[in-house]
Scaffold this motif. Structure first.
Motif, PDB file in Angstrom:
ATOM      1  N   PRO A  94       0.836  -1.210   0.000  1.00 17.37           N
ATOM      2  CA  PRO A  94       0.000   0.000   0.000  1.00 17.37           C
ATOM      3  C   PRO A  94       0.863   1.250   0.000  1.00 17.37           C
TER       4      PRO A  94
ATOM      5  N   CYS B 242      -5.705 -14.675  12.572  1.00 18.81           N
ATOM      6  CA  CYS B 242      -5.764 -13.668  11.520  1.00 18.81           C
ATOM      7  C   CYS B 242      -5.248 -14.313  10.230  1.00 18.81           C
TER       8      CYS B 242
ATOM      9  N   SER C  41      -3.906 -14.364   6.815  1.00 15.97           N
ATOM     10  CA  SER C  41      -3.185 -13.325   6.094  1.00 15.97           C
ATOM     11  C   SER C  41      -2.005 -13.910   5.343  1.00 15.97           C
TER      12      SER C  41
ATOM     13  N   TRP D 279       0.604 -12.023   4.961  1.00 16.18           N
ATOM     14  CA  TRP D 279       1.660 -11.105   5.371  1.00 16.18           C
ATOM     15  C   TRP D 279       2.608 -11.657   6.435  1.00 16.18           C
TER      16      TRP D 279
ATOM     17  N   ASP E 202       1.454  -5.472  11.163  1.00 15.26           N
ATOM     18  CA  ASP E 202       2.324  -4.406  10.658  1.00 15.26           C
ATOM     19  C   ASP E 202       2.282  -3.121  11.490  1.00 15.26           C
TER      20      ASP E 202
ATOM     21  N   THR F 273       0.349  -0.403   7.289  1.00 17.89           N
ATOM     22  CA  THR F 273       0.220  -0.682   5.864  1.00 17.89           C
ATOM     23  C   THR F 273      -0.500  -1.996   5.576  1.00 17.89           C
ATOM     24  N   SER F 274      -0.584  -2.872   6.572  1.00 17.64           N
ATOM     25  CA  SER F 274      -1.171  -4.188   6.356  1.00 17.64           C
ATOM     26  C   SER F 274      -2.680  -4.109   6.141  1.00 17.64           C
ATOM     27  N   PRO F 275      -3.209  -4.922   5.223  1.00 18.23           N
ATOM     28  CA  PRO F 275      -4.663  -4.962   5.039  1.00 18.23           C
ATOM     29  C   PRO F 275      -5.374  -5.626   6.212  1.00 18.23           C
ATOM     30  N   ASP F 276      -4.616  -6.171   7.159  1.00 16.42           N
ATOM     31  CA  ASP F 276      -5.206  -6.894   8.285  1.00 16.42           C
ATOM     32  C   ASP F 276      -5.440  -6.015   9.508  1.00 16.42           C
TER      33      ASP F 276
ATOM     34  N   ALA G 213      -7.716  -3.836  10.045  1.00 13.39           N
ATOM     35  CA  ALA G 213      -9.142  -3.789  10.386  1.00 13.39           C
ATOM     36  C   ALA G 213      -9.542  -5.001  11.214  1.00 13.39           C
TER      37      ALA G 213
END
Length: 351
Positions: free
Chosen positions: A218, A320, A322, A324, A330, A334-337, A339
């Motif tokens: 991101p 979680c 993921s 990543w 993170d 920046t991680s989409p996780d 949320a």
């Protein structure tokens, strides 16, 4: 000007039997302590990090909302802000800085919380990676004080496999001739770069690299660089140099090694009340808990968390999912996780 405060600890005797004189615990608070002193969240730092590196999870509308809660970020001893190899005078300076356990860290944080603020109950302790280890330790050492914990991408003790990984990191850093047993004249940059290369293979998962997610991060810089500075990665080698080497080069080698030792020897049963009995220590955690491993975390696999939760009286395992790896938690946002972590924190705080 410093954006943190200092709690003067005086002379502290560590589990090792050594004493740090005039020890200092750096901390930063967010929000306001209410009259009942029951809106407290303790949010410890992670490996190599300081309080600024934790701020990505704090904000209005997020679970760690400073308009609702009084959030305390204590800096670990060894991180370069609290008492550390890089800022302690002789004879315990640099390579002679005493070994600090996670139990030592949390015991000193407890002094800050109780002596400085007069707090008797903590609504939540949470943290990523080494912050997770401290969350577990808070729950085990002060079970009647801590109401909730949410350790994410971490463990209640350092596994044998994790210990071996850290031996590789340590060997890469200390092999630099400039290291000089911790009494270097100039930073051991070759060792820091080598350490970064070792770390790069573990921080993210195999899937992360297979999908070339390093080239699709991101659009937010990891290292806190200005938004107008180009930062996207043009190749794997560019990622290794700019992201990983760029992350470790500014850090003090002795500080990194001090915290690495703390990490390797993390074990909540190191609290004297448990006498080294790990299952007894897990059973001693009364706090309502969500234990959150990352599905592809190479440091702290879900299997270790399953074992921990099985021996905790009031805990839920929530994986979680993921790509990543460890960086599903993170620390730069920046991680989409993010949320997923934030939603679990909100749920736990509301329970």
């Amino acid at each position: 000007m410093a954006d943190y405060e200092i709690f003067e600890l005086g002379n502290i005797v560590l589990q090792s039997g050594l004493t740090i004189r005039d020890a200092r615990l750096a901390y930063k608070t967010y929000g306001t302590l209410n009259a009942a002193k029951d809106n407290v969240i303790v949010y410890p730092t992670w490996y190599s990090a300081n309080h600024k590196d934790n701020e990505w999870l704090i904000g209005e509308g997020m679970a760690l909302d400073p308009t609702k809660y009084f959030i305390i970020i204590p800096n670990m001893l060894g991180n370069g802000v609290s008492s550390s190899p890089s800022n302690t005078p002789e004879p315990y300076d640099r390579g002679r800085f005493p070994r600090v356990t996670v139990y030592d860290q949390v015991r000193l944080q407890h002094r800050l919380v109780t002596e400085k603020f007069g707090i008797e109950k903590i609504r939540l302790v949470t943290g990523w990676s080494m912050g997770s280890a401290q969350s577990f330790q808070w729950g085990a050492s002060y079970p009647d004080m801590v109401e909730r914990i949410l350790p994410f991408m971490g463990a209640a003790r350092c596994s044998r496999h994790n210990f071996v990984f850290l031996e590789g990191v340590k060997a890469a850093l200390t092999a630099d001739a400039a290291f000089k047993d911790g009494f270097y004249d100039e930073p051991p940059r070759r060792g820091l770069r080598a350490m970064a290369r070792v770390y790069a293979g573990w921080g993210f998962s195999q899937t992360f690299y297979r999908k070339e997610l390093d080239l699709k991060l991101p659009e937010r810089p990891f290292g806190g660089r200005p938004a107008d500075v180009p930062w996207n990665y043009s190749s794997l080698e560019d990622f290794l140099v700019y992201f990983w080497e760029g992350f470790f080069l500014p850090k003090d080698a002795n500080d990194l090694l001090s915290l690495l030792w703390t990490w390797q020897h993390a074990d909540i049963s190191g609290d004297p009340q448990y006498g080294g009995d790990f299952e007894k220590a897990l059973a001693g955690i009364k706090a309502k808990a969500i234990v959150m491993p990352g599905s592809t975390d190479l440091y702290f696999p879900p299997e270790d968390s399953e074992y921990e939760v099985a021996h905790m009286p009031n805990a839920e395992l929530r994986v979680c999912v993921s790509d990543w790896g460890h960086f599903a938690g993170d620390p730069r946002g920046t991680s989409p996780d993010i949320a997923f972590v934030d939603a679990a924190l909100k749920e736990l705080l509301a329970s």
